[in-house]
Design an enzyme around this catalytic site. Structure first.
Site, PDB file in Angstrom:
ATOM      1  N   LYS A  26       6.719  60.762  53.414  1.00  0.00           N
ATOM      2  CA  LYS A  26       7.570  60.930  54.589  1.00  0.00           C
ATOM      3  C   LYS A  26       8.710  61.890  54.280  1.00  0.00           C
ATOM      4  CE  LYS A  26       7.908  57.070  56.907  1.00  0.00           C
ATOM      5  NZ  LYS A  26       8.371  55.663  56.924  1.00  0.00           N
ATOM      6  N   ARG A  96      14.396  54.282  56.085  1.00  0.00           N
ATOM      7  CA  ARG A  96      12.929  54.284  56.162  1.00  0.00           C
ATOM      8  C   ARG A  96      12.334  54.384  54.768  1.00  0.00           C
ATOM      9  NH1 ARG A  96      11.691  59.377  59.872  1.00  0.00           N
ATOM     10  NH2 ARG A  96       9.783  58.200  60.261  1.00  0.00           N
ATOM     11  N   GLY A 105       2.418  50.292  57.921  1.00  0.00           N
ATOM     12  CA  GLY A 105       2.965  48.963  58.173  1.00  0.00           C
ATOM     13  C   GLY A 105       3.446  48.215  56.944  1.00  0.00           C
ATOM     14  N   MET A 107       5.881  48.974  54.681  1.00  0.00           N
ATOM     15  CA  MET A 107       7.313  48.959  54.421  1.00  0.00           C
ATOM     16  C   MET A 107       8.057  48.910  55.751  1.00  0.00           C
ATOM     17  SD  MET A 107       7.470  49.294  51.154  1.00  0.00           S
ATOM     18  CE  MET A 107       6.472  49.852  49.799  1.00  0.00           C
ATOM     19  N   ARG A 352       2.207  63.817  58.979  1.00  0.00           N
ATOM     20  CA  ARG A 352       1.386  63.606  57.773  1.00  0.00           C
ATOM     21  C   ARG A 352      -0.050  63.891  58.178  1.00  0.00           C
ATOM     22  NH1 ARG A 352       2.353  57.157  58.103  1.00  0.00           N
ATOM     23  NH2 ARG A 352       1.572  56.917  60.177  1.00  0.00           N
ATOM     24  N   HIS A 468      -1.269  48.458  64.706  1.00  0.00           N
ATOM     25  CA  HIS A 468      -1.603  48.140  63.323  1.00  0.00           C
ATOM     26  C   HIS A 468      -3.105  47.915  63.161  1.00  0.00           C
ATOM     27  CE1 HIS A 468      -2.157  45.334  59.914  1.00  0.00           C
ATOM     28  NE2 HIS A 468      -1.293  46.154  59.342  1.00  0.00           N
ATOM     29  N   ARG A 574     -39.144  50.012  41.550  1.00  0.00           N
ATOM     30  CA  ARG A 574     -39.382  48.787  40.777  1.00  0.00           C
ATOM     31  C   ARG A 574     -40.699  48.188  41.219  1.00  0.00           C
ATOM     32  NH1 ARG A 574     -34.486  48.381  43.284  1.00  0.00           N
ATOM     33  NH2 ARG A 574     -32.590  48.365  42.013  1.00  0.00           N
ATOM     34  N   ARG A 630     -41.005  52.368  37.431  1.00  0.00           N
ATOM     35  CA  ARG A 630     -40.718  51.524  36.271  1.00  0.00           C
ATOM     36  C   ARG A 630     -41.784  50.439  36.161  1.00  0.00           C
ATOM     37  NH1 ARG A 630     -35.364  48.055  36.271  1.00  0.00           N
ATOM     38  NH2 ARG A 630     -36.565  46.780  37.720  1.00  0.00           N
ATOM     39  N   GLU A 758     -30.780  50.974  28.545  1.00  0.00           N
ATOM     40  CA  GLU A 758     -30.003  49.887  29.144  1.00  0.00           C
ATOM     41  C   GLU A 758     -29.579  48.846  28.116  1.00  0.00           C
ATOM     42  OE1 GLU A 758     -32.424  48.093  32.204  1.00  0.00           O
ATOM     43  OE2 GLU A 758     -34.246  48.528  31.109  1.00  0.00           O
ATOM     44  N   SER A 777     -33.452  57.349  31.697  1.00  0.00           N
ATOM     45  CA  SER A 777     -32.697  56.956  32.876  1.00  0.00           C
ATOM     46  C   SER A 777     -31.764  55.840  32.443  1.00  0.00           C
ATOM     47  CB  SER A 777     -33.650  56.482  33.971  1.00  0.00           C
ATOM     48  OG  SER A 777     -32.905  56.022  35.064  1.00  0.00           O
ATOM     49  N   GLY A 779     -29.950  52.776  32.778  1.00  0.00           N
ATOM     50  CA  GLY A 779     -29.955  51.609  33.673  1.00  0.00           C
ATOM     51  C   GLY A 779     -28.608  50.948  33.553  1.00  0.00           C
ATOM     52  N   THR A 780     -27.649  51.423  34.340  1.00  0.00           N
ATOM     53  CA  THR A 780     -26.263  51.009  34.096  1.00  0.00           C
ATOM     54  C   THR A 780     -25.971  49.580  34.542  1.00  0.00           C
ATOM     55  OG1 THR A 780     -25.669  52.227  36.080  1.00  0.00           O
ATOM     56  CG2 THR A 780     -25.250  53.297  33.975  1.00  0.00           C
ATOM     57  N   ASN A 781     -26.851  48.971  35.349  1.00  0.00           N
ATOM     58  CA  ASN A 781     -26.614  47.548  35.660  1.00  0.00           C
ATOM     59  C   ASN A 781     -26.774  46.720  34.398  1.00  0.00           C
ATOM     60  OD1 ASN A 781     -26.351  48.292  38.299  1.00  0.00           O
ATOM     61  ND2 ASN A 781     -28.341  47.520  38.958  1.00  0.00           N
ATOM     62  N   ASP A 782     -27.945  46.845  33.758  1.00  0.00           N
ATOM     63  CA  ASP A 782     -28.160  46.080  32.530  1.00  0.00           C
ATOM     64  C   ASP A 782     -27.276  46.579  31.400  1.00  0.00           C
ATOM     65  OD1 ASP A 782     -29.870  43.872  32.711  1.00  0.00           O
ATOM     66  OD2 ASP A 782     -31.561  45.198  33.122  1.00  0.00           O
ATOM     67  N   CYS A 844     -29.812  55.189  37.118  1.00  0.00           N
ATOM     68  CA  CYS A 844     -30.198  54.377  38.265  1.00  0.00           C
ATOM     69  C   CYS A 844     -29.347  53.122  38.157  1.00  0.00           C
ATOM     70  CB  CYS A 844     -31.680  54.062  38.226  1.00  0.00           C
ATOM     71  SG  CYS A 844     -32.227  53.298  36.706  1.00  0.00           S
ATOM     72  N   TYR A 864     -29.451  63.912  37.294  1.00  0.00           N
ATOM     73  CA  TYR A 864     -29.458  63.304  38.623  1.00  0.00           C
ATOM     74  C   TYR A 864     -28.842  61.917  38.614  1.00  0.00           C
ATOM     75  CZ  TYR A 864     -33.416  60.434  37.125  1.00  0.00           C
ATOM     76  OH  TYR A 864     -34.207  59.532  36.464  1.00  0.00           O
TER      77      TYR A 864
END
Ligand code: ADP
Ligand code: MG
Ligand code: MG
Length: 886
Positions: A26, A96, A105, A107, A352, A468, A574, A630, A758, A777, A779-782, A844, A864
């Protein structure tokens, strides 16, 4: 010596727009507007560094702050020609808050500061408008008591209601000077009664009280919640702006309003906004009076009767329109503006970059690029990838029957159905149980943010398009209908009603944030259209990105959705999901429960044609694009029968007894299946399973090549590999199956064999594993589970706490833990490529559709990312932005 205070006004300023970190958004923009020569009431900005100092030093201010503030006030006094605290000619100011980024909303602002029992008389005399003076004074007492002294505002509203009732008046505008004077006295008495000390009459005490309140408000709960939701660091702090008041409540030639230079909902290039005659700023956003349209066209479109600003104040409106154009050209972006008209003179109070829906963001970016105001790259950077989600959401089927209960304002687009809830905590609790809810409120306030976040949609009875509820919903991408004025909401009784009809807590309603309709029951929805601006921006994004974007898809249906969203291949198909369908599960169970190799092969023979059929369909849909399949991954016990009749079905199919099968099933029980007999461990112990799957893949590829003439290059992926030997053995199984099929069919296809990385060991040993792999690849979950040692399925109980306590900045299953898991990805990529420079690398897992994780993958040099179909556009845009930020 540090400069703590920056002045602005009279066509000049010490600050600039690019000093947001120091002056807050602001303050920086007020300075910029002042320098541009726009009419800005003079003022001063206390920097965010003071806020940081204040919290670092036991809530003490820097020594020189007070004198700097006094000097800056003296400048304002000179400019306005009035004196702070002077009983004849008092200067009034607003106090202000303003952080680096706007926190709607969050502040609280105090207006009309500098009024007391003496100065109010001076103001009355000078303005020749006692009603205005007393109205301003009571507003000040009300606001200051609420914001600074902590006396709840309903106390004051109650007093106003009582007086109106006594006088038989229903509108505030009908109250006279004497009434406001009476109320001002009552307000002061009320505050004294609540606090046990009188309302402060010393204007310096008022000023420092308000400044302190702004700094304190940085640490109130709702501000913290907002920062958490929006990833705003705690240590940014807020600035404080002290600015000469201008008055929109001086009579019928005065007004106040908020506006956007373009429509923030649709993106249409039309001025858009609301104003109120004879009012002060907060009246517009608070939803106390329903505001009027800015333009004639908007009024006509809305069928409103009260005149637009364009009609009631054509000259000032013309000036305002010039300011809009000037600001848009200067900032090269759509602006969100606050202004006040004092006796026919326009004053700018804020500008803004305007918050907008994804639809508007797209349209504005594409149009501004087309007009040459910005270039294509800037256009691509203008749209927040995660916001695209909104566009990919369903809209109401125009042909579906709907039972319209009432109508409100179309405050944030998208359609949503869910159970009615009346309070934010209930909304949050219900959402945690996986229920869809619509949060219905008379009006929302910052205390409702968590509930708005949890709800599928938001409905309010009061408030305009800039209330709001509307602003926050648009920011969050939640559908919202605001200001449904016919609706009587009684949250305590758990019911809302309209035109004699009742809707109870828990009943299902549907809201359409694009039309403003509120409907009883669930209404059928349609998938979004992805042509036009969306296609254009995506085309630009695609021309800048380096990362390819693939999808995780297991079914032909997902696959076609992902293609429509621009997926360039399947990064993870899968095979096990295919196993659950219909009759197949019986054959799968037969295989698992078989006593010996012969029994397993018998069952696998039944599965072969089914798998082949699925692959044929998927290869056809992907038409030559790469498909990574897979081989079987999950622990076998996931497929085991549980119910008696399930055992019976399998028993019948194999011709074995239920008891015998139950014994086999209990032999397969595992204590910790996620780390048990799964992944390539299945292929090592039962190679015939992978052999069948490989065969199905090659046979399908040959069928499709022969039918379509297109080349199919399957990528066969071995899961949960920890050692080079495992992969070597599995590769041999796949190669043998390939050669057999090729000989039988007298047709060869090209293919690749690779692995998922993984397990931490696999990442560390990537150099050796790469010898056997054509691709990796991640396997970022595992990999997240195994690196941090947290089970995703059990993390819900404590992960929230971890995020709250800032142990993790974000849920590591949502956004990749770049430091830890990310380091393993980097190591795996580097070691893999040092063995095989052309090793293809991808990821993946859920992270493939998270913008920050996509940026990480870009930096790490992967080829990728692969994500769920609906996230494909998000990943495409995020990848382009990552490349452009290089
Ligand atoms: P927020 O960040 O919540 O928008 P602001 O500081 O912008 O809070 O203040 C809210 C409203 O108060 C503004 O939109 C404006 O209408 C009014 N206001 C603030 N400062 C002044 C001022 N100096 N003169 C007149 N009105 C003001
Ligand atoms: Mg504002
Ligand atoms: Mg896995």
């Amino acid at each position: 010596m540090t400069k703590w205070v920056y002045s602005f006004g009279d066509g000049a300023a010490e600050g600039r727009a690019d000093m947001k970190n120091l002056l807050g958004g602001k303050g920086a923009n007020l300075a910029e507007m002042a320098s541009l020569g726009l009419p800005v009431p003079p003022g001063l900005t206390i920097t965010t560094e003071v806020c940081t100092y204040y919290y670092a030093n036991g809530q003490e201010y820097p020594d020189t702050l007070e004198s700097e503030v006094n000097q800056a006030i003296a400048k304002i006094e000179k400019s306005v020609g009035a004196k702070f605290g002077d009983k004849d000619n008092p200067l009034l100011v607003s106090v202000r808050s303003g952080a680096r980024v706007s926190m709607p909303g969050m502040m609280d602002t105090v207006l009309n500061l500098g009024l007391n029992d003496e100065t109010v008389e001076g103001l009355a005399k000078n303005s020749e408008n006692p009603r205005f003076a007393w109205d301003s004074y009571r507003r000040f007492i009300q606001m200051y008591s609420d914001v600074v002294l902590g006396v709840d505002h309903y106390h004051f509203e109650e007093l106003i209601e009582i007086l109106k009732e006594e006088k038989g008046i229903d509108l505030d505008t009908h109250l006279e000077a004497e009434d406001w004077k009476e109320l001002a006295q009552q307000f002061k008495a009320k505050t004294e009664e609540e606090l046990g000390k009188p309302f402060p009459q010393d204007v310096r005490e008022q000023l420092w009280g308000a400044i302190g309140a702004v700094f304190s408000s940085w640490q109130i709960d709702r501000a913290k919640v907002y920062r958490k939701l929006n990833n705003i660091p705690e240590d940014w702090g807020t600035a404080v702006n002290v600015q000469a008041m201008v008055f929109g409540n001086m009579g019928d030639t005065s007004a106040t309003g908020v506006a956007f230079t373009r429509d923030p909902s649709t993106g249409d290039n039309e001025y858009y906004g609301e104003y109120l005659i004879n009012a002060q700023g907060e009246d517009v956003v608070a939803g106390i009076r329903t505001p009027q349209n800015l333009t004639k066209a908007a009024r006509e479109a809305a069928g409103a009767t009260l005149p637009s600003m364009e009609e009631s104040m054509p000259e000032v409106f013309g000036e305002l329109a010039d300011v809009f154009d000037k600001l848009e050209h200067h900032y090269k972006d759509m602006q969100d503006i606050e202004f006040t008209v004092q006796r026919g003179k326009l004053w700018m109070l804020q500008t803004r970059a305007g918050k907008r829906t994804a639809k508007a963001a797209l349209k504005i970016a594409v149009e501004m690029a087309a007009d040459g105001l910005i270039d294509e790259k800037t256009a691509v950077l203008r749209v927040e990838p995660a916001a695209l989600d909104q566009l990919l959401h369903p809209t109401l089927d125009p042909d579906a029957p709907r039972d319209v209960l009432t109508r409100g304002l179309p405050a944030s687009p998208g359609a949503a159905s869910g159970e009615v809830v009346f309070d934010a905590d209930h909304a949050e609790a219900a959402a945690k149980e996986g229920r869809s809810v619509i949060l219905c409120r008379v009006e929302t306030s910052p205390e409702d943010i968590h509930g708005m976040h949890a709800a599928k949609g938001i409905l309010t009875a009061r408030g305009g398009m800039t209330s709001h509820a509307a602003v926050v919903a648009r920011g969050m991408g939640r559908p919202c209908v605001s200001g449904a004025g016919q609706l009587r909401i009684d949250g305590k009784a758990g019911v809302m009603s309209c035109a004699g009809r009742e809707v109870k807590e828990g009943d299902i309603i549907t809201i359409d944030g694009a039309s403003g309709e509120v409907m009883i029951g669930e209404v059928k929805t349609l998938q979004p259209e992805l042509a036009g601006d969306f296609a254009k921006l995506m085309e630009w994004a695609d021309s800048y990105r380096k990362l390819k974007v693939r999808t995780n898809a297991d079914t032909p249906h997902d696959t076609s959705t992902a293609r429509e969203f621009g997926a360039e291949g399947i990064g993870l198909c899968r095979t096990e999901h295919m196993f659950f369908e219909g009759e197949r599960i019986i054959a799968v169970r037969e295989m698992i429960l078989a006593d010996d190799l012969a029994g397993r092969k018998h069952a696998l023979a039944k599965l072969l044609p089914m798998q082949r059929g699925d692959f044929i369909e998927i290869f056809k849909i992907m038409r030559g694009l790469p498909v990574t399949i897979r081989l079987l991954d999950p622990p076998l016990h996931e497929f085991l029968p549980r119910e008696e009749d399930e055992f019976e079905d399998v028993a019948k199919a194999i011709g074995a007894s239920v008891d015998h099968l139950k014994r086999r099933a209990s032999e397969l029980h595992e204590f910790n299946p996620m780390l048990g007999h799964r992944g390539c461990r299945l292929g090592i112990t039962y190679p015939e399973i992978y052999e069948m799957q490989a065969r199905a893949i090659f046979e399908a590829a040959i069928v499709v090549e022969e039918e379509t003439g297109e080349t199919v290059v399957p990528e066969i992926m071995i899961p949960l590999v920890a050692t080079r030997k495992e992969l070597g053995m599995m590769r041999a199984v796949v190669e043998a199956a390939a050669e057999e099929v090729f000989a039988e069919k007298n047709h060869r296809v090209e293919y690749m064999v690779g692995t998922m990385i993984e397990l931490p060991r696999a990442a560390l040993q990537a150099g050796k594993i790469a010898v056997e792999a054509d691709f990796f690849s991640f396997g970022t979950n595992d990999l997240t589970q195994t690196t941090i040692g947290i089970s995703r399925d059990d993390a819900g109980r404590f992960l929230d706490e971890y995020v709250k306590k800032d142990i993790f900045a974000q849920d590591p299953f949502v956004s990749i833990d770049q430091e830890g898991v990310g380091e393993l990805v980097e190591i795996g990529a580097e070691r893999g490529r040092s063995t095989k420079p052309d090793l293809k690398l991808g990821i993946c897992g859920e992270h493939g559709g998270d913008p920050a994780s996509v940026e990480f993958c870009h930096r790490t040099g992967l080829d990728y990312v692969s994500c769920s179909p609906y996230r494909v556009p998000i990943a495409r845009l995020a990848a382009a932005q990552a490349a452009l930020k290089d």
